[in-house]
Scaffold this active site. Structure first.
Site, PDB file in Angstrom:
ATOM      1  N   MET A 130      -8.385   9.579   7.952  1.00  0.00           N
ATOM      2  CA  MET A 130      -8.733  10.100   6.618  1.00  0.00           C
ATOM      3  C   MET A 130      -9.821  11.177   6.688  1.00  0.00           C
ATOM      4  O   MET A 130     -10.763  11.177   5.896  1.00  0.00           O
ATOM      5  CB  MET A 130      -9.174   8.944   5.711  1.00  0.00           C
ATOM      6  CG  MET A 130      -8.121   7.868   5.560  1.00  0.00           C
ATOM      7  SD  MET A 130      -8.713   6.356   4.735  1.00  0.00           S
ATOM      8  CE  MET A 130      -9.717   5.619   6.053  1.00  0.00           C
ATOM      9  N   ASP A 163       0.817  -1.213   0.000  1.00  0.00           N
ATOM     10  CA  ASP A 163       0.000   0.000   0.000  1.00  0.00           C
ATOM     11  C   ASP A 163       0.852   1.264   0.000  1.00  0.00           C
ATOM     12  O   ASP A 163       2.060   1.234   0.250  1.00  0.00           O
ATOM     13  CB  ASP A 163      -0.903   0.020   1.247  1.00  0.00           C
ATOM     14  CG  ASP A 163      -2.238  -0.648   0.996  1.00  0.00           C
ATOM     15  OD1 ASP A 163      -2.499  -1.045  -0.146  1.00  0.00           O
ATOM     16  OD2 ASP A 163      -3.025  -0.779   1.955  1.00  0.00           O
ATOM     17  N   LYS A 201      -3.936   2.980  -2.474  1.00  0.00           N
ATOM     18  CA  LYS A 201      -5.122   3.795  -2.718  1.00  0.00           C
ATOM     19  C   LYS A 201      -5.016   5.048  -1.864  1.00  0.00           C
ATOM     20  O   LYS A 201      -4.871   4.969  -0.659  1.00  0.00           O
ATOM     21  CB  LYS A 201      -6.396   3.021  -2.384  1.00  0.00           C
ATOM     22  CG  LYS A 201      -6.609   1.796  -3.260  1.00  0.00           C
ATOM     23  CD  LYS A 201      -7.931   1.112  -2.984  1.00  0.00           C
ATOM     24  CE  LYS A 201      -9.116   1.943  -3.478  1.00  0.00           C
ATOM     25  NZ  LYS A 201      -9.128   2.099  -4.934  1.00  0.00           N
TER      26      LYS A 201
END
Length: 285
Positions: free
Chosen positions: A190, A53, A75
């Site tokens: 996030m 990742d 991502k």
């Protein structure tokens, strides 16, 4: 299982054997390579291919055996990224080629890491897999900022939430009123992009604009930055300071403990700080 003799301790260590055709979903922790678990390190040493990742520190990839390919499958919100379906299909493809596939994810694969989605895809395809938990950023990253997610004088509950939904929008299925009233400490992953919206929802549900907030950027890395602010000023302060993801946001009464527990500062806090936190000589003995 396989046994490896540890020359430092003189003992035999028993490790799970990484068999061909298996996928191991492993957490790499919040960033600092020292927070990688022994099982994840063992996986790095055995894997035939590593699919990693965006938030996996490059130093961790240095533990992969020489000549073993690494494939980026990160991502990142708001940036061009591989589709989740394509990532899952790639894991299945590699496993069916008889490879030992390590899927390495930042933090913990089952905490806002889409590890559950990938594991379900593997299970549906009949691909055997193993889960290796990691240190999630919402605990380990905050600890590097000197913020405990729980303290018995402050909270008996903590809520972890994501700051966006699967479409990158502000989460719509969160009961903000319930969280605002029921969770003394809130840790957000996030959430930088939608911080203004989230802060307004929390304040509308009764949280004080003066409530302490910490924003931890690049948690546990040498580039770590910590912004201390309040719920009412957080969105403006993040913009003013130019803070960008990856960042964690913590709301609640554990944030001020950083004044004493910021162990990376390298010096003990003065006694007046303890008194300001309601701690006194009663705690010294």
């Amino acid at each position: 299982m396989r046994t490896i003799h540890d020359i430092d301790t003189g003992t035999d260590m028993v490790w799970p054997e990484f068999l061909p055709g298996w996928v191991w979903l492993a957490g790499a922790g919040p960033g600092d390579p020292g927070l990688v678990t022994l099982h994840a390190l063992s996986a790095l040493k055995q894997a035939d291919v590593v699919v990693y990742d965006a938030l996996v520190d490059s130093r961790i990839l240095g533990w992969v055996r020489t000549g073993v390919p690494t494939e980026y499958a990160g991502k990142r919100g708001g940036k061009p990224s591989p589709k989740q379906r394509d990532i899952s299909l790639r894991l299945i493809e590699l496993a069916r080629e008889g490879k030992r596939v390590l899927r390495l994810k930042g933090g913990d694969p089952f905490v806002f890491g889409r590890g559950g989605e990938e594991a379900l895809s593997l299970a549906e395809a009949g691909v055997p897999f193993r889960i290796i938990p990691g240190v999630t950023a919402g605990v380990g990253g905050l600890a590097y900022a000197g913020i405990p997610v729980t303290h018995r004088d402050v909270n008996q509950a903590v809520t972890f939430l994501t700051g966006h939904d699967q479409n990158g929008l502000a989460p719509s299925r969160i009961d903000w009123d319930a969280i605002a009233k029921g969770s003394p400490v809130i840790v957000m992953y996030m959430a930088v992009k939608h911080l203004d919206h989230i802060a307004r929802r929390l304040m509308a549900a009764g949280r004080s604009p003066d409530e302490p907030v910490a924003v931890v950027c690049d948690a546990s890395l040498p580039t770590q930055r910590v912004l201390e602010t309040t719920l009412g000023e957080a969105a403006d302060d993040v913009e003013t300071e130019g803070i960008t993801p990856p960042a964690l946001i913590c709301v609640g009464g554990v944030v001020p403990l950083r004044r004493v527990l910021d162990w990376q500062a390298g010096a003990p806090a003065p006694q007046d700080v303890f008194r300001a936190l309601g701690r006194g000589s009663r705690d010294a003995g």
